[in-house]
Scaffold this motif. Structure first.
Motif, PDB file in Angstrom:
ATOM      1  N   THR A  22       1.006  -1.284   0.004  1.00 51.21           N
ATOM      2  CA  THR A  22       0.052   0.504  -0.249  1.00 51.21           C
ATOM      3  C   THR A  22       0.628   1.287  -0.056  1.00 51.21           C
ATOM      4  OG1 THR A  22      -1.663  -1.417   1.410  1.00 51.21           O
ATOM      5  CG2 THR A  22      -1.985   1.642   1.170  1.00 51.21           C
ATOM      6  N   CYS A  23       1.979   1.289   0.907  1.00 52.93           N
ATOM      7  CA  CYS A  23       2.881   2.474   0.418  1.00 52.93           C
ATOM      8  C   CYS A  23       3.413   1.802  -0.501  1.00 52.93           C
ATOM      9  CB  CYS A  23       3.658   2.171   2.391  1.00 52.93           C
ATOM     10  SG  CYS A  23       3.550   2.335   3.724  1.00 52.93           S
ATOM     11  N   ILE A  61       1.399   3.908  -3.014  1.00 52.66           N
ATOM     12  CA  ILE A  61       0.737   5.408  -2.922  1.00 52.66           C
ATOM     13  C   ILE A  61       2.065   6.331  -3.304  1.00 52.66           C
ATOM     14  CG2 ILE A  61       0.806   7.202  -0.523  1.00 52.66           C
ATOM     15  CD1 ILE A  61      -1.496   5.420   0.771  1.00 52.66           C
TER      16      ILE A  61
END
Length: 137
Positions: A121-122, A125
């Motif tokens: 997820t990081c 992003i």
């Protein structure tokens, strides 16, 4: 001294089993895709149903302790991303269910898969921000 006592690795057998089982899982996915497309579903919807089906089958097989028996013989072949990921979430949940729903299943479910989710997820992003800032799309 440890090398003399350790059992010899069966590299060729392990590779063949991983190839066969991983290929069988992928072939099952392709067969499910063909099946769902035969119901005149849009391709995107059919592929979503395939993912859902493979995750459900993997989770059910893990709960019934069948997936672990297959993995014992297949090795890395069961690590096909979608089924292996489902197994990595269900296994700790099954192991710690005796500690209750919150501290057992809820807390331990993501002990193995959690870092993958967080870093994935990081990273998405960060990559999205880089693309947005430099307008590289």
């Amino acid at each position: 001294m440890a090398e003399t006592v350790s059992p010899k690795s069966k590299v060729l057998r392990n590779c063949v089993m991983a190839f066969l089982v991983g290929g069988a899982i992928c072939a099952l996915g392709q067969a499910l895709t063909t099946l769902f497309l035969s119901f005149d579903l849009p391709e995107k919807t059919a592929k979503a149903f395939v993912s859902i089906s493979l995750i459900a089958l993997s989770a059910i097989m893990t709960g019934l302790k069948v997936y672990d028996k297959i993995a014992k013989h297949a090795g890395a072949g069961t690590l096909v991303p979608i089924t292996g990921f489902a197994n990595s979430i269900v296994s700790p949940a099954m192991e710690f269910k005796s500690e209750g729903y919150i501290m057992g299943i809820g807390a331990k479910m993501f002990s193995i898969a959690g870092p993958v989710l967080v870093y994935g997820t990081c990273a998405s992003i960060i990559y999205g921000l880089i693309l947005f800032l430099f307008k590289m799309y």
